[in-house]
Write a protein that holds these residues in place. Structure first.
Motif, PDB file in Angstrom:
ATOM      1  N   ASP A  32       0.873  -1.175   0.000  1.00 39.10           N
ATOM      2  CA  ASP A  32       0.000   0.000   0.000  1.00 39.10           C
ATOM      3  C   ASP A  32       0.910   1.226   0.000  1.00 39.10           C
ATOM      4  OD1 ASP A  32      -2.088   1.781   0.211  1.00 39.10           O
ATOM      5  OD2 ASP A  32      -2.687   1.177   2.224  1.00 39.10           O
ATOM      6  N   ILE A  33       0.859   1.992  -1.077  1.00 41.63           N
ATOM      7  CA  ILE A  33       1.726   3.160  -1.233  1.00 41.63           C
ATOM      8  C   ILE A  33       0.967   4.416  -0.836  1.00 41.63           C
ATOM      9  CG2 ILE A  33       3.084   4.524  -2.865  1.00 41.63           C
ATOM     10  CD1 ILE A  33       3.272   1.998  -4.616  1.00 41.63           C
ATOM     11  N   ASP A  34       1.553   5.190   0.069  1.00 41.55           N
ATOM     12  CA  ASP A  34       1.028   6.497   0.481  1.00 41.55           C
ATOM     13  C   ASP A  34      -0.470   6.449   0.806  1.00 41.55           C
ATOM     14  OD1 ASP A  34       1.037   9.222   1.056  1.00 41.55           O
ATOM     15  OD2 ASP A  34       0.842   9.809  -1.047  1.00 41.55           O
ATOM     16  N   PRO A  35      -0.848   5.666   1.807  1.00 42.19           N
ATOM     17  CA  PRO A  35      -2.271   5.504   2.114  1.00 42.19           C
ATOM     18  C   PRO A  35      -2.972   6.795   2.549  1.00 42.19           C
ATOM     19  CG  PRO A  35      -0.914   4.481   3.799  1.00 42.19           C
ATOM     20  CD  PRO A  35       0.001   4.891   2.697  1.00 42.19           C
ATOM     21  N   ASP A  36      -2.227   7.774   3.036  1.00 46.79           N
ATOM     22  CA  ASP A  36      -2.840   9.036   3.462  1.00 46.79           C
ATOM     23  C   ASP A  36      -2.827  10.100   2.373  1.00 46.79           C
ATOM     24  OD1 ASP A  36      -3.480   8.122   6.039  1.00 46.79           O
ATOM     25  OD2 ASP A  36      -1.420   8.474   6.702  1.00 46.79           O
ATOM     26  N   ASN A  37      -2.361   9.727   1.174  1.00 48.80           N
ATOM     27  CA  ASN A  37      -2.364  10.632   0.023  1.00 48.80           C
ATOM     28  C   ASN A  37      -1.604  11.933   0.313  1.00 48.80           C
ATOM     29  OD1 ASN A  37      -3.045  11.101  -2.643  1.00 48.80           O
ATOM     30  ND2 ASN A  37      -4.909  12.199  -2.103  1.00 48.80           N
ATOM     31  N   LEU A  39       1.357  12.619  -0.914  1.00 46.02           N
ATOM     32  CA  LEU A  39       2.242  12.939  -2.032  1.00 46.02           C
ATOM     33  C   LEU A  39       1.462  12.926  -3.342  1.00 46.02           C
ATOM     34  CD1 LEU A  39       5.131  10.592  -0.887  1.00 46.02           C
ATOM     35  CD2 LEU A  39       5.061  13.075  -0.631  1.00 46.02           C
ATOM     36  N   ASN A  40       1.947  13.698  -4.298  1.00 46.60           N
ATOM     37  CA  ASN A  40       1.398  13.689  -5.653  1.00 46.60           C
ATOM     38  C   ASN A  40       2.190  12.676  -6.465  1.00 46.60           C
ATOM     39  OD1 ASN A  40      -0.485  15.849  -5.281  1.00 46.60           O
ATOM     40  ND2 ASN A  40       1.244  17.257  -5.325  1.00 46.60           N
ATOM     41  N   TRP A  41       1.485  11.701  -7.008  1.00 49.64           N
ATOM     42  CA  TRP A  41       2.118  10.600  -7.728  1.00 49.64           C
ATOM     43  C   TRP A  41       1.759  10.653  -9.200  1.00 49.64           C
ATOM     44  CZ3 TRP A  41       5.372   7.211  -5.367  1.00 49.64           C
ATOM     45  CH2 TRP A  41       5.387   7.225  -3.970  1.00 49.64           C
ATOM     46  N   ASN A  42       2.674  10.168 -10.012  1.00 46.87           N
ATOM     47  CA  ASN A  42       2.368   9.912 -11.413  1.00 46.87           C
ATOM     48  C   ASN A  42       2.576   8.417 -11.646  1.00 46.87           C
ATOM     49  OD1 ASN A  42       5.203   9.424 -12.160  1.00 46.87           O
ATOM     50  ND2 ASN A  42       5.447  11.632 -11.851  1.00 46.87           N
ATOM     51  N   GLU A  89      10.611  13.815  -8.800  1.00 46.46           N
ATOM     52  CA  GLU A  89       9.724  12.920  -9.552  1.00 46.46           C
ATOM     53  C   GLU A  89       8.328  12.852  -8.941  1.00 46.46           C
ATOM     54  OE1 GLU A  89      11.552   9.276 -11.135  1.00 46.46           O
ATOM     55  OE2 GLU A  89      13.395  10.008 -10.173  1.00 46.46           O
ATOM     56  N   ILE A  90       8.240  13.092  -7.638  1.00 45.57           N
ATOM     57  CA  ILE A  90       6.956  13.234  -6.952  1.00 45.57           C
ATOM     58  C   ILE A  90       7.041  14.506  -6.113  1.00 45.57           C
ATOM     59  CG2 ILE A  90       6.414  10.769  -6.907  1.00 45.57           C
ATOM     60  CD1 ILE A  90       7.336  10.691  -3.989  1.00 45.57           C
ATOM     61  N   SER A  91       5.919  14.947  -5.589  1.00 43.18           N
ATOM     62  CA  SER A  91       5.911  16.160  -4.775  1.00 43.18           C
ATOM     63  C   SER A  91       4.908  15.992  -3.639  1.00 43.18           C
ATOM     64  CB  SER A  91       5.535  17.375  -5.630  1.00 43.18           C
ATOM     65  OG  SER A  91       4.228  17.214  -6.161  1.00 43.18           O
ATOM     66  N   TYR A  92       5.009  16.889  -2.668  1.00 40.35           N
ATOM     67  CA  TYR A  92       4.039  16.868  -1.578  1.00 40.35           C
ATOM     68  C   TYR A  92       2.676  17.292  -2.104  1.00 40.35           C
ATOM     69  CZ  TYR A  92       7.413  16.263   2.210  1.00 40.35           C
ATOM     70  OH  TYR A  92       8.355  15.761   3.061  1.00 40.35           O
ATOM     71  N   ASN A  93       1.644  16.689  -1.579  1.00 40.26           N
ATOM     72  CA  ASN A  93       0.273  17.083  -1.861  1.00 40.26           C
ATOM     73  C   ASN A  93      -0.098  18.126  -0.811  1.00 40.26           C
ATOM     74  OD1 ASN A  93      -2.450  17.363  -2.263  1.00 40.26           O
ATOM     75  ND2 ASN A  93      -2.963  15.224  -1.834  1.00 40.26           N
ATOM     76  N   LEU A  94       0.045  19.386  -1.157  1.00 43.66           N
ATOM     77  CA  LEU A  94      -0.194  20.452  -0.187  1.00 43.66           C
ATOM     78  C   LEU A  94      -1.667  20.569   0.187  1.00 43.66           C
ATOM     79  CD1 LEU A  94       2.309  23.120  -1.548  1.00 43.66           C
ATOM     80  CD2 LEU A  94       2.647  21.441   0.279  1.00 43.66           C
ATOM     81  N   GLY A  95      -2.541  19.908  -0.559  1.00 42.69           N
ATOM     82  CA  GLY A  95      -3.961  19.894  -0.241  1.00 42.69           C
ATOM     83  C   GLY A  95      -4.365  18.704   0.617  1.00 42.69           C
ATOM     84  N   SER A  96      -3.395  17.913   1.021  1.00 39.21           N
ATOM     85  CA  SER A  96      -3.678  16.743   1.846  1.00 39.21           C
ATOM     86  C   SER A  96      -4.214  17.167   3.206  1.00 39.21           C
ATOM     87  CB  SER A  96      -2.389  15.930   2.022  1.00 39.21           C
ATOM     88  OG  SER A  96      -2.576  14.868   2.919  1.00 39.21           O
ATOM     89  N   ARG A  97      -5.016  16.306   3.801  1.00 33.42           N
ATOM     90  CA  ARG A  97      -5.550  16.625   5.130  1.00 33.42           C
ATOM     91  C   ARG A  97      -4.451  16.658   6.178  1.00 33.42           C
ATOM     92  NH1 ARG A  97      -5.972  12.466   8.561  1.00 33.42           N
ATOM     93  NH2 ARG A  97      -5.702  10.390   7.725  1.00 33.42           N
ATOM     94  N   VAL A  98      -3.328  16.024   5.881  1.00 29.44           N
ATOM     95  CA  VAL A  98      -2.188  15.992   6.796  1.00 29.44           C
ATOM     96  C   VAL A  98      -0.970  16.530   6.058  1.00 29.44           C
ATOM     97  CG1 VAL A  98      -0.669  14.505   8.143  1.00 29.44           C
ATOM     98  CG2 VAL A  98      -3.090  13.950   7.964  1.00 29.44           C
ATOM     99  N   ASN A  99      -0.359  17.557   6.589  1.00 33.98           N
ATOM    100  CA  ASN A  99       0.895  18.055   6.023  1.00 33.98           C
ATOM    101  C   ASN A  99       2.013  17.728   6.996  1.00 33.98           C
ATOM    102  OD1 ASN A  99      -0.051  19.136   3.615  1.00 33.98           O
ATOM    103  ND2 ASN A  99      -0.729  20.998   4.611  1.00 33.98           N
ATOM    104  N   ASN A 100       2.591  16.564   6.805  1.00 34.88           N
ATOM    105  CA  ASN A 100       3.687  16.104   7.641  1.00 34.88           C
ATOM    106  C   ASN A 100       4.895  15.966   6.727  1.00 34.88           C
ATOM    107  OD1 ASN A 100       5.613  14.407   8.868  1.00 34.88           O
ATOM    108  ND2 ASN A 100       4.064  13.533  10.194  1.00 34.88           N
ATOM    109  N   TYR A 101       5.823  16.857   6.866  1.00 29.80           N
ATOM    110  CA  TYR A 101       6.970  16.878   5.965  1.00 29.80           C
ATOM    111  C   TYR A 101       8.073  15.956   6.472  1.00 29.80           C
ATOM    112  CZ  TYR A 101       4.306  20.871   4.398  1.00 29.80           C
ATOM    113  OH  TYR A 101       3.299  21.680   3.952  1.00 29.80           O
ATOM    114  N   SER A 102       7.716  14.697   6.680  1.00 30.14           N
ATOM    115  CA  SER A 102       8.648  13.726   7.246  1.00 30.14           C
ATOM    116  C   SER A 102       9.794  13.391   6.295  1.00 30.14           C
ATOM    117  CB  SER A 102       7.908  12.450   7.631  1.00 30.14           C
ATOM    118  OG  SER A 102       7.300  11.870   6.493  1.00 30.14           O
TER     119      SER A 102
END
Length: 115
Positions: A32-37, A39-42, A89-102
């Motif tokens: 399961d990749i990025d279950p909390d969405n 990141l922005n994936w292609n 190649e990917i980026s943070y999803n700044l619209g995510s409900r959680v902004n955790n820059y881990s």
């Protein structure tokens, strides 16, 4: 008992999904990749993660299926996701409900902002 590895962006389960339920299975791994969405994936980046996962599974072939081995694979994949983020190649999803820059703070292209 369900064996699993959980990192911030990668979850690996020793089991299969049947009727939206996780069924323990020592002969199958589910990723399961990025279950909390977060990141922005292609499609290319997702495929790279799956290929890396396949490589890791192959490298552990013949080893016992243990929680420790799953955690090692999960950590390796989390580092791989970090490398995808750092390379752009990917980026943070700044619209995510959680902004955790881990994986590090988001990069802002200053030159693009000035234009």
């Amino acid at each position: 008992m369900l064996l699993k590895s959980t990192t911030r962006h990668i979850r690996i389960f020793a089991g299969t999904v049947e009727n939206n339920e996780l069924v323990p299975d020592d002969q199958a791994l589910t990723l399961d990749i990025d279950p909390d969405n977060e990141l922005n994936w292609n499609d290319t980046a997702v495929e790279q993660v799956y290929r890396k996962f396949d490589e890791l599974v192959e490298s552990y072939s013949g080893s016992d299926l243990t929680e420790y081995n799953l955690r090692c694979m999960g950590s390796d994949l989390e580092h791989f996701v970090r490398s995808l983020l750092q390379s752009g190649e990917i980026s943070y999803n700044l619209g995510s409900r959680v902004n955790n820059y881990s994986l590090g703070l988001p990069r802002v292209d200053v030159d693009a902002e000035a234009k």
